[in-house]
Scaffold this motif. Structure first.
Motif, PDB file in Angstrom:
ATOM      1  N   VAL A   1      -7.739 156.095  33.070  1.00  0.00           N
ATOM      2  CA  VAL A   1      -7.754 155.304  31.954  1.00  0.00           C
ATOM      3  C   VAL A   1      -9.163 155.603  30.943  1.00  0.00           C
TER       4      VAL A   1
ATOM      5  N   HIS B   1      -2.401 154.515  27.475  1.00  0.00           N
ATOM      6  CA  HIS B   1      -3.697 153.884  28.196  1.00  0.00           C
ATOM      7  C   HIS B   1      -3.241 152.531  28.410  1.00  0.00           C
TER       8      HIS B   1
ATOM      9  N   ARG C   1      -3.999 150.302  31.591  1.00  0.00           N
ATOM     10  CA  ARG C   1      -4.871 149.209  31.890  1.00  0.00           C
ATOM     11  C   ARG C   1      -3.815 147.546  32.320  1.00  0.00           C
TER      12      ARG C   1
ATOM     13  N   ILE D   1     -18.823 151.370  45.764  1.00  0.00           N
ATOM     14  CA  ILE D   1     -17.705 151.822  45.003  1.00  0.00           C
ATOM     15  C   ILE D   1     -16.494 152.492  45.847  1.00  0.00           C
TER      16      ILE D   1
ATOM     17  N   ALA E   1     -17.367 155.787  36.646  1.00  0.00           N
ATOM     18  CA  ALA E   1     -17.529 154.767  35.794  1.00  0.00           C
ATOM     19  C   ALA E   1     -18.276 153.571  36.444  1.00  0.00           C
ATOM     20  N   GLY E   2     -18.123 153.675  37.834  1.00  0.00           N
ATOM     21  CA  GLY E   2     -18.473 152.337  38.364  1.00  0.00           C
ATOM     22  C   GLY E   2     -19.817 152.614  39.352  1.00  0.00           C
TER      23      GLY E   2
ATOM     24  N   THR F   1     -23.625 153.478  36.471  1.00  0.00           N
ATOM     25  CA  THR F   1     -23.909 152.344  35.787  1.00  0.00           C
ATOM     26  C   THR F   1     -24.666 151.378  36.129  1.00  0.00           C
TER      27      THR F   1
ATOM     28  N   THR G   1     -21.900 155.359  22.894  1.00  0.00           N
ATOM     29  CA  THR G   1     -20.591 156.042  23.210  1.00  0.00           C
ATOM     30  C   THR G   1     -20.230 156.720  22.057  1.00  0.00           C
TER      31      THR G   1
ATOM     32  N   ARG H   1     -16.701 157.746  19.011  1.00  0.00           N
ATOM     33  CA  ARG H   1     -15.398 157.713  18.392  1.00  0.00           C
ATOM     34  C   ARG H   1     -15.162 158.820  17.280  1.00  0.00           C
TER      35      ARG H   1
ATOM     36  N   SER I   1     -22.681 145.590  26.003  1.00  0.00           N
ATOM     37  CA  SER I   1     -22.873 146.629  26.910  1.00  0.00           C
ATOM     38  C   SER I   1     -21.852 147.160  27.654  1.00  0.00           C
ATOM     39  N   PHE I   2     -20.828 146.389  27.775  1.00  0.00           N
ATOM     40  CA  PHE I   2     -19.324 146.672  28.242  1.00  0.00           C
ATOM     41  C   PHE I   2     -18.644 147.071  27.071  1.00  0.00           C
TER      42      PHE I   2
ATOM     43  N   HIS J   1     -10.824 149.471  24.980  1.00  0.00           N
ATOM     44  CA  HIS J   1     -11.268 150.222  25.992  1.00  0.00           C
ATOM     45  C   HIS J   1     -12.364 149.583  26.633  1.00  0.00           C
TER      46      HIS J   1
ATOM     47  N   CYS K   1     -15.129 147.822  28.917  1.00  0.00           N
ATOM     48  CA  CYS K   1     -15.237 148.063  30.648  1.00  0.00           C
ATOM     49  C   CYS K   1     -14.323 147.106  31.296  1.00  0.00           C
TER      50      CYS K   1
ATOM     51  N   PHE L   1     -16.953 143.121  38.130  1.00  0.00           N
ATOM     52  CA  PHE L   1     -17.345 143.685  39.559  1.00  0.00           C
ATOM     53  C   PHE L   1     -18.792 144.115  39.370  1.00  0.00           C
ATOM     54  N   SER L   2     -19.224 144.653  38.298  1.00  0.00           N
ATOM     55  CA  SER L   2     -20.529 145.226  38.223  1.00  0.00           C
ATOM     56  C   SER L   2     -21.531 144.074  38.092  1.00  0.00           C
TER      57      SER L   2
HETATM   58  C1  HEM Z   1     -23.629 147.871  34.449  1.00  0.00           C
HETATM   59  C2  HEM Z   1     -22.558 148.644  34.675  1.00  0.00           C
HETATM   60  C3  HEM Z   1     -21.565 148.970  33.762  1.00  0.00           C
HETATM   61  C4  HEM Z   1     -21.576 149.261  32.370  1.00  0.00           C
HETATM   62  C5  HEM Z   1     -22.732 149.131  31.562  1.00  0.00           C
HETATM   63  C6  HEM Z   1     -20.206 149.766  31.944  1.00  0.00           C
HETATM   64  C7  HEM Z   1     -19.966 150.223  30.525  1.00  0.00           C
HETATM   65  C8  HEM Z   1     -18.974 150.536  30.140  1.00  0.00           C
HETATM   66  C9  HEM Z   1     -18.528 150.870  28.782  1.00  0.00           C
HETATM   67  C10 HEM Z   1     -19.657 151.052  27.563  1.00  0.00           C
HETATM   68  C11 HEM Z   1     -17.288 151.349  28.745  1.00  0.00           C
HETATM   69  C12 HEM Z   1     -16.549 152.034  27.467  1.00  0.00           C
HETATM   70  C13 HEM Z   1     -16.793 153.466  27.378  1.00  0.00           C
HETATM   71  C14 HEM Z   1     -15.977 154.046  26.101  1.00  0.00           C
HETATM   72  O1  HEM Z   1     -14.837 153.390  25.847  1.00  0.00           O
HETATM   73  O2  HEM Z   1     -16.411 154.678  25.232  1.00  0.00           O
HETATM   74  C15 HEM Z   1     -16.725 151.538  30.014  1.00  0.00           C
HETATM   75  C16 HEM Z   1     -15.696 151.742  30.151  1.00  0.00           C
HETATM   76  C17 HEM Z   1     -15.027 151.724  31.408  1.00  0.00           C
HETATM   77  N1  HEM Z   1     -15.672 151.092  32.559  1.00  0.00           N
HETATM   78 FE1  HEM Z   1     -17.436 150.477  32.793  1.00  0.00          FE
HETATM   79  N2  HEM Z   1     -19.443 150.008  32.998  1.00  0.00           N
HETATM   80  C18 HEM Z   1     -20.028 149.587  34.194  1.00  0.00           C
HETATM   81  C19 HEM Z   1     -19.630 149.348  35.284  1.00  0.00           C
HETATM   82  C20 HEM Z   1     -18.442 149.605  35.742  1.00  0.00           C
HETATM   83  C21 HEM Z   1     -17.718 149.500  36.952  1.00  0.00           C
HETATM   84  C22 HEM Z   1     -18.463 148.771  38.326  1.00  0.00           C
HETATM   85  C23 HEM Z   1     -16.467 149.975  36.799  1.00  0.00           C
HETATM   86  C24 HEM Z   1     -15.257 150.173  38.113  1.00  0.00           C
HETATM   87  C25 HEM Z   1     -15.579 149.849  39.196  1.00  0.00           C
HETATM   88  C26 HEM Z   1     -16.254 150.421  35.621  1.00  0.00           C
HETATM   89  C27 HEM Z   1     -14.985 151.183  34.892  1.00  0.00           C
HETATM   90  C28 HEM Z   1     -14.663 151.472  33.872  1.00  0.00           C
HETATM   91  C29 HEM Z   1     -13.508 151.944  33.395  1.00  0.00           C
HETATM   92  C30 HEM Z   1     -12.272 152.339  34.103  1.00  0.00           C
HETATM   93  C31 HEM Z   1     -13.685 152.372  32.056  1.00  0.00           C
HETATM   94  C32 HEM Z   1     -12.624 152.639  30.978  1.00  0.00           C
HETATM   95  C33 HEM Z   1     -11.988 151.606  30.329  1.00  0.00           C
HETATM   96  C34 HEM Z   1     -10.816 151.992  29.415  1.00  0.00           C
HETATM   97  O3  HEM Z   1     -11.085 152.939  28.650  1.00  0.00           O
HETATM   98  O4  HEM Z   1      -9.750 151.392  29.249  1.00  0.00           O
HETATM   99  N3  HEM Z   1     -17.442 150.254  34.817  1.00  0.00           N
HETATM  100  N4  HEM Z   1     -17.762 150.845  30.893  1.00  0.00           N
END
Ligand code: HEM
Length: 479
Positions: A61, A69, A73, A131, A263-264, A267, A329, A331, A409-410, A415, A417, A422-423
């Motif tokens: 993803v 995508h 998802r 993780i 990703a997880g 972070t 990030t 784009r 933050s997420f 797209h 997070c 979880f986090s």
């Molecule tokens: C404090 C912890 C975390 C932060 C700050 C964070 C932040 C982000 C951000 C900003 C994105 C978007 C990136 C982009 O599209 O440019 C993202 C995507 C993602 N994150 Fe997190 N993340 C965290 C924890 C986690 C955890 C624990 C997991 C999995 C167990 C995870 C899995 C993912 C995945 C799979 C994506 C891609 C989603 C997509 O494109 O559909 N993240 N995260």
């Protein structure tokens, strides 16, 4: 190295980290950012970024756009839902306890009253174990044996450890100049070996998850052993009512193992490291948080119990605002577009503009961290760390695209997070265990700490410019 300095949020960031180049637009206008992150048909990750990610994690993803995508998802979302995260909370607590016990042993080994530790590397080991276990039912055991002892974690660091010197520039050139991509790079041999290791272990995990799902189905039982994200995802992908065209291929499913790791892991480790740093900087916050955490009369709280603690909730929100672990990030516009604005701006020729006109190919920096410091949104005290701001947050934050608490933050949009629940649950479990058990003090002078960002922003030492990111702390048993 490609270190640059952000004039907005004053952090040192790695300009080569995502492989993009040229003029990039950076706006903190919430309406514009909303448009960019929600219109994923127009704004996508730049091709060099996706190339860099894809050659390591495969078609997961993090890399895909458009219908592929959406398809992934849709199958993955239930694995990250509230019910699932509630079931994973005992795992977060169990591994937090294990980290606490490591630190207690370190105190004994260092004379009995305190221990000096690198919080970042300790938390990074812990979140890797989390993780592994909660993500795909795999025991890294790095808290027991260290990262080097496990073949999957070794493979991961070969693939994701920043290559140094010439290799780094070769990777960067390959991502920016596609004709160079077929040529063998200097790092190919250990990289290929590591990829093979990851693939072999991923296939074993996939086989085990499938076997379990098939056996459960034969027995007509819904009592699955595998509660981890990967097993839930494999079961969702095998569901009989899922049309075949929507099913993920084995390669797609396998790509989620390194995707979850990338990703997880760092972070959440980075977010919790900054939480501990902040506690060393304000003893009253540390004492108040400990007092609240000790009001729970259990060592194994449920997620609901953790969520019932208002100061913990506000503290975690403020950490993720003030120290957004992913600070930015990128784009790229896939076609010409007009971006609406909440506030007009004046261009270099003195003209007032109510929109941004962009051409296909225009790249953007999405300034996650900077947006959290904008005074017109957060108030005059935006650059102060204040958990109590969350008791009555300003209305203006409602315009921020978001999936959690109006924080960027997420990210927001399609797209955003997938792992945010979880986090947040993992961070809360860690703080619950560690802050009840220990008092924290910074192990160096506060003036020595600086922020260094590539994909995540981490603490580093000014006095050790060549060293990797770190946070030296001193821990003592809390009274
Ligand atoms: C404090 C912890 C975390 C932060 C700050 C964070 C932040 C982000 C951000 C900003 C994105 C978007 C990136 C982009 O599209 O440019 C993202 C995507 C993602 N994150 Fe997190 N993340 C965290 C924890 C986690 C955890 C624990 C997991 C999995 C167990 C995870 C899995 C993912 C995945 C799979 C994506 C891609 C989603 C997509 O494109 O559909 N993240 N995260």
């Amino acid at each position: 190295m490609g270190w640059s300095w952000c004039v907005y949020c004053h952090i040192e960031w790695d300009a080569l980290a995502d492989g993009t180049q040229g003029d990039r637009i950076l706006t903190t206008d919430a309406r514009a950012l909303h448009h960019i992150v929600t219109r994923d048909d127009i704004y996508q990750k730049p091709e060099p970024t996706r190339y860099n990610l894809a050659r390591i994690v495969g078609p997961g993803v993090l890399v895909l756009e458009g219908d592929q995508h959406k398809q992934q998802r849709r199958i993955m979302n239930p694995a990250f839902g509230s019910t699932q995260i509630r079931e994973l909370t005992p795992t977060f607590l169990e591994l937090s306890d294990k980290l606490r016990d490591c630190w207690l042993r370190a105190i004994e080994a260092q004379g009995g009253s305190s221990a000096r530790l690198n919080a970042l590397s300790e938390l990074s080991r812990m979140t890797l174990d989390v993780i592994g276990k909660a993500g795909f039912g795999y025991d890294f055991n790095t808290l027991d044996d260290g990262e080097e002892s496990n073949e999957l974690s070794r493979a991961f660091s070969v693939l994701f450890g920043a290559p140094g010197g010439a290799s780094r520039y070769w990777f960067m050139l390959q991502s920016r100049i596609p004709v160079l991509r077929p040529f063998k790079s200097m790092g190919d041999t250990p990289e290929k070996h590591a990829s093979r290791t990851m693939d072999r272990i991923g296939r074993k995990l996939l086989k085990d998850a499938r076997t379990e799902a098939e056996q459960a189905e034969k027995a007509g039982s819904s009592d699955f052993k595998g509660r981890d994200l990967f097993s839930v995802l494999v079961r969702a992908n095998m569901a009989t009512d899922l049309p075949d065209r929507l099913r993920m291929s084995d390669e797609d499913v396998l790509a989620q193992v390194p995707t979850f790791m990338v990703a997880g892991h760092e972070t959440t480790a980075t977010g919790t490291t900054w939480a501990i740093y902040q506690l060393t900087q304000d003893m009253s916050i540390q004492a108040r948080l400990r007092e609240e955490l000790r009001t729970l009369d259990t060592d194994t709280p449920t997620l609901e119990e953790l969520n019932s603690l208002p100061y913990l909730e506000n503290f975690v929100k403020e950490v993720l605002r003030f120290y957004a672990p992913v600070p930015w990030t990128s784009r790229e516009a896939m076609r010409d577009d007009v971006i609406p604005l909440a506030e007009p701006y004046t261009d270099t020729k003195g003209r007032v503009c109510n929109e941004i006109r962009v051409r296909k190919g225009q790249q953007f920096i999405i300034p996650i961290h900077c947006l959290h410091l904008v005074k017109s949104i957060w108030g005059e005290d935006a650059d102060e760390f204040k958990p109590e701001r969350w008791e009555s947050p300003p209305d203006a934050i409602k315009g921020i695209p978001s999936v959690w608490s109006h924080l960027f933050s997420f990210l927001g949009g399609s797209h955003a997070c997938i792992g945010f629940r979880f986090s947040v649950a993992e961070m809360k479990a860690l703080l619950f265990v560690l802050v009840r058990a220990f008092e924290f003090e910074l192990g160096v002078s506060p003036e020595d700490i600086k922020v260094r960002a590539s994909v995540v922003q981490r603490p580093a030492l000014k006095s050790e410019p060549q060293s990797t990111a770190q946070l030296p702390i001193i821990v003592r048993r809390a009274a």
